[in-house]
Design a protein around this motif. Structure first.
Motif, PDB file in Angstrom:
ATOM      1  N   PRO A 127      41.355  41.783 -72.958  1.00 42.35           N
ATOM      2  CA  PRO A 127      40.151  42.553 -72.949  1.00 42.35           C
ATOM      3  C   PRO A 127      39.358  41.655 -74.062  1.00 42.35           C
ATOM      4  N   TYR A 128      38.402  40.829 -73.484  1.00 39.14           N
ATOM      5  CA  TYR A 128      37.125  40.441 -74.610  1.00 39.14           C
ATOM      6  C   TYR A 128      35.347  40.987 -73.867  1.00 39.14           C
ATOM      7  N   ASN A 129      34.796  41.137 -74.289  1.00 40.15           N
ATOM      8  CA  ASN A 129      33.588  41.354 -74.401  1.00 40.15           C
ATOM      9  C   ASN A 129      32.362  41.728 -75.649  1.00 40.15           C
ATOM     10  N   LEU A 130      31.556  42.244 -75.371  1.00 45.25           N
ATOM     11  CA  LEU A 130      30.657  42.701 -76.680  1.00 45.25           C
ATOM     12  C   LEU A 130      31.712  44.427 -77.535  1.00 45.25           C
ATOM     13  N   ALA A 131      32.279  44.554 -77.103  1.00 44.38           N
ATOM     14  CA  ALA A 131      33.214  46.025 -77.294  1.00 44.38           C
ATOM     15  C   ALA A 131      34.731  45.043 -77.989  1.00 44.38           C
ATOM     16  N   LEU A 132      35.619  44.682 -77.359  1.00 43.18           N
ATOM     17  CA  LEU A 132      37.105  44.604 -77.957  1.00 43.18           C
ATOM     18  C   LEU A 132      36.604  43.105 -77.409  1.00 43.18           C
ATOM     19  N   PRO A 133      37.666  42.243 -78.278  1.00 46.15           N
ATOM     20  CA  PRO A 133      38.277  43.318 -79.519  1.00 46.15           C
ATOM     21  C   PRO A 133      37.663  43.336 -80.639  1.00 46.15           C
ATOM     22  N   ALA A 134      37.759  44.083 -81.621  1.00 44.45           N
ATOM     23  CA  ALA A 134      37.518  44.547 -82.977  1.00 44.45           C
ATOM     24  C   ALA A 134      36.833  44.004 -83.175  1.00 44.45           C
ATOM     25  N   SER A 135      35.519  43.536 -84.152  1.00 51.40           N
ATOM     26  CA  SER A 135      36.044  42.716 -85.364  1.00 51.40           C
ATOM     27  C   SER A 135      36.719  42.041 -85.913  1.00 51.40           C
ATOM     28  N   HIS A 136      36.859  41.176 -86.828  1.00 53.71           N
ATOM     29  CA  HIS A 136      38.221  40.913 -86.811  1.00 53.71           C
ATOM     30  C   HIS A 136      37.512  38.944 -87.820  1.00 53.71           C
ATOM     31  N   CYS A 137      38.630  38.994 -89.461  1.00 57.15           N
ATOM     32  CA  CYS A 137      39.033  37.780 -89.464  1.00 57.15           C
ATOM     33  C   CYS A 137      39.065  36.722 -88.253  1.00 57.15           C
ATOM     34  N   PRO A 138      38.409  35.691 -88.112  1.00 55.97           N
ATOM     35  CA  PRO A 138      39.322  34.783 -87.509  1.00 55.97           C
ATOM     36  C   PRO A 138      40.175  33.534 -87.965  1.00 55.97           C
ATOM     37  N   THR A 139      40.468  33.550 -89.001  1.00 52.81           N
ATOM     38  CA  THR A 139      41.440  32.957 -89.552  1.00 52.81           C
ATOM     39  C   THR A 139      42.595  34.110 -90.161  1.00 52.81           C
TER      40      THR A 139
ATOM     41  N   ARG B 152      42.980  37.464 -88.943  1.00 51.15           N
ATOM     42  CA  ARG B 152      42.515  38.935 -88.306  1.00 51.15           C
ATOM     43  C   ARG B 152      42.642  40.148 -88.665  1.00 51.15           C
ATOM     44  N   HIS B 153      42.191  39.900 -89.405  1.00 45.58           N
ATOM     45  CA  HIS B 153      41.971  41.384 -90.222  1.00 45.58           C
ATOM     46  C   HIS B 153      40.673  42.471 -89.939  1.00 45.58           C
ATOM     47  N   GLN B 154      40.811  43.423 -89.620  1.00 43.34           N
ATOM     48  CA  GLN B 154      40.376  43.636 -88.545  1.00 43.34           C
ATOM     49  C   GLN B 154      38.652  44.768 -89.929  1.00 43.34           C
ATOM     50  N   ILE B 155      37.526  44.352 -89.452  1.00 46.51           N
ATOM     51  CA  ILE B 155      36.768  44.605 -90.131  1.00 46.51           C
ATOM     52  C   ILE B 155      36.370  45.622 -90.107  1.00 46.51           C
ATOM     53  N   ARG B 156      36.416  46.601 -91.643  1.00 45.25           N
ATOM     54  CA  ARG B 156      36.215  48.268 -91.547  1.00 45.25           C
ATOM     55  C   ARG B 156      35.080  48.039 -91.674  1.00 45.25           C
ATOM     56  N   LEU B 157      33.908  49.751 -91.046  1.00 48.52           N
ATOM     57  CA  LEU B 157      33.228  49.962 -91.287  1.00 48.52           C
ATOM     58  C   LEU B 157      32.488  49.648 -92.475  1.00 48.52           C
ATOM     59  N   ARG B 158      32.931  49.820 -93.886  1.00 49.62           N
ATOM     60  CA  ARG B 158      32.095  49.380 -94.932  1.00 49.62           C
ATOM     61  C   ARG B 158      31.802  48.048 -94.893  1.00 49.62           C
ATOM     62  N   GLU B 159      32.882  47.311 -94.335  1.00 51.53           N
ATOM     63  CA  GLU B 159      32.694  46.057 -94.480  1.00 51.53           C
ATOM     64  C   GLU B 159      31.723  45.068 -92.974  1.00 51.53           C
ATOM     65  N   ASN B 160      30.603  46.793 -92.610  1.00 43.98           N
ATOM     66  CA  ASN B 160      29.999  45.486 -91.454  1.00 43.98           C
ATOM     67  C   ASN B 160      28.859  46.291 -92.495  1.00 43.98           C
ATOM     68  N   ILE B 161      28.092  46.339 -93.557  1.00 46.65           N
ATOM     69  CA  ILE B 161      26.928  47.065 -93.183  1.00 46.65           C
ATOM     70  C   ILE B 161      26.041  45.841 -93.726  1.00 46.65           C
ATOM     71  N   PRO B 162      25.050  45.343 -92.481  1.00 46.04           N
ATOM     72  CA  PRO B 162      24.162  44.256 -92.273  1.00 46.04           C
ATOM     73  C   PRO B 162      23.776  44.052 -93.894  1.00 46.04           C
ATOM     74  N   VAL B 163      24.193  42.779 -94.014  1.00 45.27           N
ATOM     75  CA  VAL B 163      23.535  41.750 -95.599  1.00 45.27           C
ATOM     76  C   VAL B 163      24.230  42.264 -96.900  1.00 45.27           C
ATOM     77  N   LEU B 164      24.571  43.773 -96.740  1.00 46.41           N
ATOM     78  CA  LEU B 164      24.806  44.112 -98.134  1.00 46.41           C
ATOM     79  C   LEU B 164      26.381  44.006 -97.766  1.00 46.41           C
ATOM     80  N   SER B 165      26.859  44.041 -97.078  1.00 40.38           N
ATOM     81  CA  SER B 165      28.088  44.019 -96.681  1.00 40.38           C
ATOM     82  C   SER B 165      28.864  41.948 -97.509  1.00 40.38           C
TER      83      SER B 165
END
Length: 288
Positions: free
Chosen positions: A61-73, A75-88
């Protein structure tokens, strides 16, 4: 009682900035994933032979929702607190929390740009249905500009809905008549279509892509045919100046194509906010 309107206005603009940051975060996903989604779809429809590994990748599955956001290097899945615009990005010092790989600066830049254009649209049109509609138009233009810059692709899944969106909006709004919107869409498409074929007949080469025709058609559908000369002039002027500068600085080969979508998108946004003033200035300058 006198402070209530000021407080309400301040809250409105703060809300626009927050909304712009959130939408900008989503646009980062669209800009990165949509071209990949389209390429996967093309590969599947073309019936190209795949290796077992390639088939496994394309079936995931590959779309705008899946897979979950992750580091391309890592593969660490980005947590909610790491996904706050600009602030994170600021708190993480621009690096992945797991592997410390540098996060591209373009992500917070796009988030801040989206917030800025959302604020400008709200400032120009106030609390109105126009602000809602023109925010969507501006977000689409930003995403298309960056996608075209990255891939020299203006996806039909974005440009065609933008054409119909402009026509439908102007069927109920009052800023642009439906008559002007329909002719704006047609004239926008035909203007660049004519340039394309004239250039091809003279040189035997393609001067631009069909996506540019559809993008200008969309701008004509939203802003009316009367804004097309301004959009074409501004986009062409900036495009020529930047192209010559890049070639002079040897940062771009002379025969290497330069995407026109970012210039059209930028010119369209300028025409949306200040098109009437630019027209008045032109008429005064020409003494008309």
């Amino acid at each position: 009682m006198t402070e209530l309107p000021h407080l309400f206005t301040t809250s409105f603009f703060i809300s626009l900035v927050i909304l712009g940051l959130v939408v900008g975060s989503f646009l980062n996903v669209v800009i990165h994933r949509l071209p990949i989604m389209l390429e996967k779809q093309w590969q599947q429809e073309s019936n190209n032979p795949f290796s077992a590994e390639q088939k496994k990748i394309t079936q995931q599955p590959y779309n705008l929702a899946l897979p979950a956001s992750h580091c391309p290097t890592c593969r660490h899945q980005i947590r909610l607190r790491e996904n706050i615009p600009v602030l994170s990005y600021v708190l993480l010092k621009g690096r992945c929390s797991a592997c410390k790989t540098q996060i591209p600066i373009r992500y917070p830049v796009i988030e801040c740009t989206t917030a800025a254009i959302t604020l400008l649209v709200g400032w120009q049109f106030g609390i109105s249905i126009e602000t809602v509609a023109y925010c969507f138009l501006s977000w689409f233009l930003l995403a298309l500009a960056v996608i075209d810059y990255d891939t020299q692709l203006l996806p039909d899944v974005m440009t065609l809905p933008l054409v119909w969106g402009g026509l439908l909006f102007n069927s109920i709004a009052t800023n642009v008549s439906l008559y002007d919107a329909v002719w704006g869409g047609a004239a926008g498409y035909l203007a660049l279509w004519s340039v394309f074929w004239a250039y091809k007949l003279v040189t035997g080469k393609d001067g631009m892509g069909y996506g540019d025709f559809k993008l200008l058609a969309a701008l004509g559908a939203w802003l009316g045919w009367i804004m097309l000369p301004i959009i074409i002039f501004l986009s062409s002027l900036v495009g020529v100046l930047i192209s010559l500068s890049l070639v002079a600085l040897k940062r771009h080969a002379q025969n290497q194509p330069i995407p026109f979508g970012p210039y059209l998108s930028g010119a369209g946004f300028i025409a949306l906010l200040w098109g009437d003033q630019l027209r008045q200035f032109y008429f005064q300058f020409m003494g008309i």
